[in-house]
Design a protein around this motif. Sequence first.
Motif, PDB file in Angstrom:
ATOM      1  N   GLU A  94       0.853  -1.188   0.000  1.00  0.00           N
ATOM      2  CA  GLU A  94       0.000   0.000   0.000  1.00  0.00           C
ATOM      3  C   GLU A  94       0.890   1.238   0.000  1.00  0.00           C
ATOM      4  OE1 GLU A  94      -3.970   1.658   2.089  1.00  0.00           O
ATOM      5  OE2 GLU A  94      -2.486   0.807   3.439  1.00  0.00           O
ATOM      6  N   PHE A  95       0.518   2.208  -0.830  1.00  0.00           N
ATOM      7  CA  PHE A  95       1.231   3.479  -0.903  1.00  0.00           C
ATOM      8  C   PHE A  95       0.255   4.568  -0.478  1.00  0.00           C
ATOM      9  CE2 PHE A  95       2.331   7.406  -3.071  1.00  0.00           C
ATOM     10  CZ  PHE A  95       3.678   7.526  -2.772  1.00  0.00           C
ATOM     11  N   ILE A  96       0.688   5.431   0.437  1.00  0.00           N
ATOM     12  CA  ILE A  96      -0.135   6.557   0.880  1.00  0.00           C
ATOM     13  C   ILE A  96       0.678   7.833   0.739  1.00  0.00           C
ATOM     14  CG2 ILE A  96      -1.354   7.629   2.807  1.00  0.00           C
ATOM     15  CD1 ILE A  96      -1.903   4.823   3.878  1.00  0.00           C
ATOM     16  N   ILE A 154      -4.761  12.422   4.010  1.00  0.00           N
ATOM     17  CA  ILE A 154      -4.415  11.558   2.883  1.00  0.00           C
ATOM     18  C   ILE A 154      -4.733  12.247   1.561  1.00  0.00           C
ATOM     19  CG2 ILE A 154      -4.928   9.379   1.717  1.00  0.00           C
ATOM     20  CD1 ILE A 154      -5.363   8.156   4.472  1.00  0.00           C
ATOM     21  N   ARG A 155      -3.753  12.282   0.685  1.00  0.00           N
ATOM     22  CA  ARG A 155      -3.896  12.858  -0.659  1.00  0.00           C
ATOM     23  C   ARG A 155      -4.215  11.764  -1.671  1.00  0.00           C
ATOM     24  NH1 ARG A 155       0.284  13.804  -4.742  1.00  0.00           N
ATOM     25  NH2 ARG A 155      -0.599  15.206  -6.278  1.00  0.00           N
ATOM     26  N   ALA A 156      -3.531  10.625  -1.557  1.00  0.00           N
ATOM     27  CA  ALA A 156      -3.729   9.504  -2.480  1.00  0.00           C
ATOM     28  C   ALA A 156      -3.413   8.208  -1.767  1.00  0.00           C
ATOM     29  CB  ALA A 156      -2.833   9.658  -3.698  1.00  0.00           C
ATOM     30  N   ARG A 157      -4.108   7.155  -2.203  1.00  0.00           N
ATOM     31  CA  ARG A 157      -3.894   5.831  -1.614  1.00  0.00           C
ATOM     32  C   ARG A 157      -4.080   4.793  -2.713  1.00  0.00           C
ATOM     33  NH1 ARG A 157      -7.445   4.621   3.355  1.00  0.00           N
ATOM     34  NH2 ARG A 157      -5.556   5.205   4.447  1.00  0.00           N
ATOM     35  N   GLY A 158      -3.129   3.853  -2.775  1.00  0.00           N
ATOM     36  CA  GLY A 158      -3.238   2.786  -3.763  1.00  0.00           C
ATOM     37  C   GLY A 158      -2.153   1.754  -3.558  1.00  0.00           C
ATOM     38  N   GLN A 159      -2.047   0.850  -4.509  1.00  0.00           N
ATOM     39  CA  GLN A 159      -1.077  -0.236  -4.444  1.00  0.00           C
ATOM     40  C   GLN A 159       0.081   0.032  -5.398  1.00  0.00           C
ATOM     41  OE1 GLN A 159      -1.364  -3.197  -2.458  1.00  0.00           O
ATOM     42  NE2 GLN A 159      -2.900  -1.897  -1.499  1.00  0.00           N
ATOM     43  N   VAL A 160       1.269  -0.340  -4.984  1.00  0.00           N
ATOM     44  CA  VAL A 160       2.442  -0.272  -5.859  1.00  0.00           C
ATOM     45  C   VAL A 160       3.124  -1.632  -5.865  1.00  0.00           C
ATOM     46  CG1 VAL A 160       2.874   2.198  -5.593  1.00  0.00           C
ATOM     47  CG2 VAL A 160       3.934   0.601  -4.012  1.00  0.00           C
ATOM     48  N   GLU A 161       3.730  -1.929  -7.006  1.00  0.00           N
ATOM     49  CA  GLU A 161       4.536  -3.134  -7.166  1.00  0.00           C
ATOM     50  C   GLU A 161       5.783  -2.721  -7.920  1.00  0.00           C
ATOM     51  OE1 GLU A 161       4.088  -7.204  -9.655  1.00  0.00           O
ATOM     52  OE2 GLU A 161       2.393  -6.678  -8.383  1.00  0.00           O
ATOM     53  N   TYR A 211      -6.363  -0.599  -7.829  1.00  0.00           N
ATOM     54  CA  TYR A 211      -7.276   0.514  -7.525  1.00  0.00           C
ATOM     55  C   TYR A 211      -6.587   1.624  -6.738  1.00  0.00           C
ATOM     56  CZ  TYR A 211     -11.483   2.854  -5.848  1.00  0.00           C
ATOM     57  OH  TYR A 211     -12.452   3.772  -5.562  1.00  0.00           O
ATOM     58  N   TRP A 212      -6.844   2.875  -7.140  1.00  0.00           N
ATOM     59  CA  TRP A 212      -6.304   4.063  -6.471  1.00  0.00           C
ATOM     60  C   TRP A 212      -7.418   5.066  -6.217  1.00  0.00           C
ATOM     61  CZ3 TRP A 212      -1.243   6.127  -5.496  1.00  0.00           C
ATOM     62  CH2 TRP A 212      -0.224   5.181  -5.634  1.00  0.00           C
ATOM     63  N   GLU A 213      -7.251   5.844  -5.139  1.00  0.00           N
ATOM     64  CA  GLU A 213      -8.161   6.953  -4.836  1.00  0.00           C
ATOM     65  C   GLU A 213      -7.341   8.184  -4.477  1.00  0.00           C
ATOM     66  OE1 GLU A 213     -12.224   5.164  -3.016  1.00  0.00           O
ATOM     67  OE2 GLU A 213     -10.531   5.288  -1.626  1.00  0.00           O
ATOM     68  N   TRP A 214      -7.842   9.360  -4.890  1.00  0.00           N
ATOM     69  CA  TRP A 214      -7.262  10.644  -4.502  1.00  0.00           C
ATOM     70  C   TRP A 214      -8.300  11.402  -3.703  1.00  0.00           C
ATOM     71  CZ3 TRP A 214      -5.442   8.036  -8.536  1.00  0.00           C
ATOM     72  CH2 TRP A 214      -4.076   8.092  -8.796  1.00  0.00           C
ATOM     73  N   TYR A 215      -7.827  12.205  -2.734  1.00  0.00           N
ATOM     74  CA  TYR A 215      -8.720  12.923  -1.828  1.00  0.00           C
ATOM     75  C   TYR A 215      -8.369  14.407  -1.785  1.00  0.00           C
ATOM     76  CZ  TYR A 215      -9.591   8.214  -0.130  1.00  0.00           C
ATOM     77  OH  TYR A 215      -9.917   6.880  -0.049  1.00  0.00           O
ATOM     78  N   GLY A 264       1.283   0.745 -14.060  1.00  0.00           N
ATOM     79  CA  GLY A 264       1.566   2.174 -14.062  1.00  0.00           C
ATOM     80  C   GLY A 264       0.734   3.006 -15.019  1.00  0.00           C
ATOM     81  N   ARG A 265      -0.129   2.385 -15.809  1.00  0.00           N
ATOM     82  CA  ARG A 265      -0.950   3.124 -16.778  1.00  0.00           C
ATOM     83  C   ARG A 265      -2.414   3.113 -16.354  1.00  0.00           C
ATOM     84  NH1 ARG A 265       2.089   4.296 -21.166  1.00  0.00           N
ATOM     85  NH2 ARG A 265       3.921   2.999 -21.517  1.00  0.00           N
ATOM     86  N   GLN A 266      -3.059   4.269 -16.492  1.00  0.00           N
ATOM     87  CA  GLN A 266      -4.476   4.347 -16.172  1.00  0.00           C
ATOM     88  C   GLN A 266      -5.251   3.501 -17.167  1.00  0.00           C
ATOM     89  OE1 GLN A 266      -4.436   8.718 -16.332  1.00  0.00           O
ATOM     90  NE2 GLN A 266      -5.541   8.636 -14.391  1.00  0.00           N
TER      91      GLN A 266
END
Length: 84
Positions: free
Chosen positions: A9-11, A19-26, A33-37, A52-54
């Motif tokens: 998890e990346f925050i 929190i500005r953004a939260r999602g998964q990184v590999e 899935y990612w969310e921005w706040y 890495g691509r939307q």
Amino acid sequence: MAGFRPRQEFIDRHKDGSIRARGQVERSIAVDYWEWYRKDGTRLRSGYFDDGRQVGEWTTYSTVTDFARLRGWSTSVPLTMATW
């Protein structure tokens, strides 16, 4: 296995700590899935990354109504933690 990095998890946070953004990184690349706040904690945008691509439909949430705008992505620049 040497060098293996599982998904994590990346925050990212606003300067005030919210929190500005939260999602998964590999391998430091955005996946799944990612969310921005916004600073007030309301959701700004959400969607999926593939290597890495939307991809797929992304939703942008309004601040004044229940309206959410959808946008489809076919190509984009990869999001990596180096470009963050």
